[in-house]
Design a protein around this motif. Structure first.
Motif, PDB file in Angstrom:
ATOM      1  N   SER A   4      -1.800 -13.365  -1.459  1.00 23.77           N
ATOM      2  CA  SER A   4      -0.794 -13.215  -0.412  1.00 23.77           C
ATOM      3  C   SER A   4      -0.254 -14.581   0.034  1.00 23.77           C
ATOM      4  CB  SER A   4      -1.407 -12.464   0.775  1.00 23.77           C
ATOM      5  OG  SER A   4      -0.519 -12.419   1.855  1.00 23.77           O
ATOM      6  N   HIS A  64      10.431 -11.050   4.183  1.00 21.78           N
ATOM      7  CA  HIS A  64       9.173 -11.155   3.441  1.00 21.78           C
ATOM      8  C   HIS A  64       7.987 -10.819   4.345  1.00 21.78           C
ATOM      9  CE1 HIS A  64       6.368 -12.262   0.370  1.00 21.78           C
ATOM     10  NE2 HIS A  64       5.697 -12.940   1.279  1.00 21.78           N
ATOM     11  N   GLY A 116       7.648  -7.194   4.566  1.00 22.76           N
ATOM     12  CA  GLY A 116       7.016  -6.692   3.348  1.00 22.76           C
ATOM     13  C   GLY A 116       5.515  -6.927   3.352  1.00 22.76           C
ATOM     14  N   GLU A 117       5.099  -8.097   3.808  1.00 22.47           N
ATOM     15  CA  GLU A 117       3.661  -8.404   3.883  1.00 22.47           C
ATOM     16  C   GLU A 117       2.917  -7.372   4.721  1.00 22.47           C
ATOM     17  OE1 GLU A 117       2.759 -12.210   5.504  1.00 22.47           O
ATOM     18  OE2 GLU A 117       2.999 -13.263   3.601  1.00 22.47           O
ATOM     19  N   ASP A 172       2.671  -4.145   2.875  1.00 28.00           N
ATOM     20  CA  ASP A 172       1.737  -4.276   1.752  1.00 28.00           C
ATOM     21  C   ASP A 172       0.294  -4.232   2.257  1.00 28.00           C
ATOM     22  OD1 ASP A 172       1.155  -4.450  -0.903  1.00 28.00           O
ATOM     23  OD2 ASP A 172       1.422  -6.615  -1.068  1.00 28.00           O
ATOM     24  N   GLU A 232      -2.573  -3.635  -0.332  1.00 30.29           N
ATOM     25  CA  GLU A 232      -2.181  -4.647  -1.323  1.00 30.29           C
ATOM     26  C   GLU A 232      -2.574  -4.248  -2.728  1.00 30.29           C
ATOM     27  OE1 GLU A 232      -3.952  -8.039   0.543  1.00 30.29           O
ATOM     28  OE2 GLU A 232      -2.169  -8.465   1.719  1.00 30.29           O
ATOM     29  N   THR A 261      -1.285  -1.397  -6.117  1.00 31.66           N
ATOM     30  CA  THR A 261      -0.294  -0.468  -6.634  1.00 31.66           C
ATOM     31  C   THR A 261      -0.881   0.943  -6.579  1.00 31.66           C
ATOM     32  OG1 THR A 261       0.546  -2.208  -8.073  1.00 31.66           O
ATOM     33  CG2 THR A 261       1.162   0.059  -8.631  1.00 31.66           C
ATOM     34  N   LEU A 270       8.642  -1.957  -0.076  1.00 33.16           N
ATOM     35  CA  LEU A 270       7.290  -1.729   0.438  1.00 33.16           C
ATOM     36  C   LEU A 270       7.253  -0.779   1.626  1.00 33.16           C
ATOM     37  CD1 LEU A 270       5.834  -5.280  -0.105  1.00 33.16           C
ATOM     38  CD2 LEU A 270       4.625  -3.183  -0.687  1.00 33.16           C
ATOM     39  N   ASP A 308       5.940  -0.653  -3.665  1.00 32.48           N
ATOM     40  CA  ASP A 308       4.940  -1.594  -4.168  1.00 32.48           C
ATOM     41  C   ASP A 308       5.470  -3.009  -3.986  1.00 32.48           C
ATOM     42  OD1 ASP A 308       2.534  -2.352  -5.282  1.00 32.48           O
ATOM     43  OD2 ASP A 308       3.160  -2.047  -7.356  1.00 32.48           O
ATOM     44  N   ASN A 309       4.562  -3.957  -4.065  1.00 27.97           N
ATOM     45  CA  ASN A 309       4.949  -5.359  -4.046  1.00 27.97           C
ATOM     46  C   ASN A 309       5.661  -5.672  -5.353  1.00 27.97           C
ATOM     47  OD1 ASN A 309       4.899  -8.254  -4.223  1.00 27.97           O
ATOM     48  ND2 ASN A 309       3.343  -8.231  -2.613  1.00 27.97           N
ATOM     49  N   THR A 346       5.970  -8.289  -6.996  1.00 30.16           N
ATOM     50  CA  THR A 346       5.218  -9.149  -7.923  1.00 30.16           C
ATOM     51  C   THR A 346       4.209  -8.335  -8.736  1.00 30.16           C
ATOM     52  OG1 THR A 346       3.468  -9.698  -6.343  1.00 30.16           O
ATOM     53  CG2 THR A 346       5.399 -11.128  -6.348  1.00 30.16           C
ATOM     54  N   ARG A 347       3.763  -7.193  -8.199  1.00 27.16           N
ATOM     55  CA  ARG A 347       2.878  -6.328  -8.978  1.00 27.16           C
ATOM     56  C   ARG A 347       3.678  -5.330  -9.817  1.00 27.16           C
ATOM     57  NH1 ARG A 347       0.109  -5.952  -3.863  1.00 27.16           N
ATOM     58  NH2 ARG A 347       1.101  -3.917  -3.587  1.00 27.16           N
TER      59      ARG A 347
END
Lengths: 248, 248
Positions: free
Chosen positions: B12, B36, B39-40, B43, B48, B50, B179, B195-196, B198-199
């Motif tokens: 994170s 962002h 989103g955090e 998530d 955190e 998927t 997210l 989902d994030n 990045t994942r």
């Protein structure tokens, strides 16, 4: 950006602009801008209103402040950007000192924030110079002024978990305002107000004013507070709101 | 900031640093830094990871991309800061064009983001010049390049609700990565991956690679997707997670 008052997101966008302005003026760290976004998301889940559980926490917080001998309000960049006036007002109604204490610390940011508080009407703001140390903290924040050092109760809005724990370990009562009921700060504090600081601080001041004449026994009864039970009830209310979304 | 890999919040914090760096380099708007943070928070509530519901959405998205004649990935500052390489990779595995499209638009930000995508290996990035218009949008974003103008499917990660609706109204399929399962974007898109990014993007690329040899009928079956049912199931999983917190 000019947002008309009729806009359904007016209040949220107005607050967002205050944080952006705080960043541009040097009071809010870039990390504070991100932290505000996190707060927005949790507030959205709460329905952007002060829940009954928050009101109960605010009432206990007001009684606790009135019972304290040396209450202090700890202010960071986000708090100053959003509610300098409300902090000054609470310091008057609760007879608390104001001290600036920053996670991303610099003497320049401290100065900018102290200036904001003076412009908002503060008579005295501590935190420019630091003589004392809070044990159990690695960061620059372990250094404090005599306000927090001598305090029996500290209001630490928008706080990190480490610091809350260190203040508790130092034997102080900690009142926090945190929109995330699951955070370590929320679970560690003596009293956690799960609410937007811009809504919570005026209510806290009002309660302090209202209870000023109360007897010590009366205040002690109101100050009795089961923080974990309140947090659980808050999470239950959030789950109910999610159900409404599912059914919508 | 140097965060050790062993830190429980390593991933994170690493992502957070990429957003901060994106802001300092001019790719990410200050509003993107706040976004962002939102989103955090979401998530964090997802745990955190998927979720199974996200995997189902990603699978349907991959099939939809492979069935499309003119798929386009729309990129903004946050997407570029977090996943330029993953966007380039997805454009290869799904045979999609890449187009930069910004809410807080400026020719300079467009140039910075296009440069990031080229450095990440993109062969062509659209969006510097705009000739076409998406109806029903007030903001600068109604102007698009020929990629989005001619697209039958648009991947719009980290998007605003107005634009998603306008793309849907223009007859396009919209795949979003968001997210917040309750957002207007999430409810408006054809397929919402909660989902994030990045994942999600690497998984999406993997599915595209895996399904490359599938028959059209097979892909059409996988692309069949009930977005609202998936979102409701996602919210149900979130409620289960909140229960764990309450019981903890």
């Amino acid at each position: 950006m000019t947002v008309p008052r009729s806009h359904p997101r007016y209040e949220s966008l107005r607050i967002r602009e205050m944080v952006s302005a705080g960043f541009l003026s040097g009071a809010v760290a870039l990390e504070g801008v991100m932290a505000h976004g996190r707060g927005e998301a949790f507030d959205y889940i709460l329905g952007e209103e002060t829940l009954l559980t928050a009101k109960a926490a605010i009432r206990a917080a007001a009684a606790t402040l009135l019972l304290s001998s040396h209450p202090v309000i700890s202010v960071n960049g986000n708090v100053a950007a959003l509610c300098s006036k409300e902090v000054v007002n609470l310091s008057l109604t609760s007879n608390s000192k104001i001290e600036v204490n920053l996670f991303y610390d610099s003497i320049q940011r401290r100065r900018i924030i102290i200036g904001m508080l003076y412009r908002a009407g503060a008579k005295e703001v501590l935190g420019l110079e630091r003589h004392s140390m809070i044990k159990g903290l690695e960061s620059a924040r372990r250094m404090v002024s005599h306000g927090i050092a001598q305090a029996d109760t500290v209001v630490v809005p928008l706080e990190d978990g480490d610091r809350t724990q260190a203040l508790i370990n130092a034997g102080k009562k900690v009142i926090t305002i945190d929109l995330n009921p699951l955070s370590r700060t929320a679970r560690t504090a003596s009293i956690t107000i799960v609410d937007n600081i811009t809504r919570a601080l005026p209510i806290l001041s009002d309660y302090c004013k209202e209870m000023k004449g109360y007897h010590t026994e009366q205040l002690a009864e109101i100050a009795e507070f089961d923080n974990m039970a309140n947090l659980k009830e808050c999470v239950r209310l959030i789950k109910e709101r999610l159900d409404e979304y599912i059914d919508a």
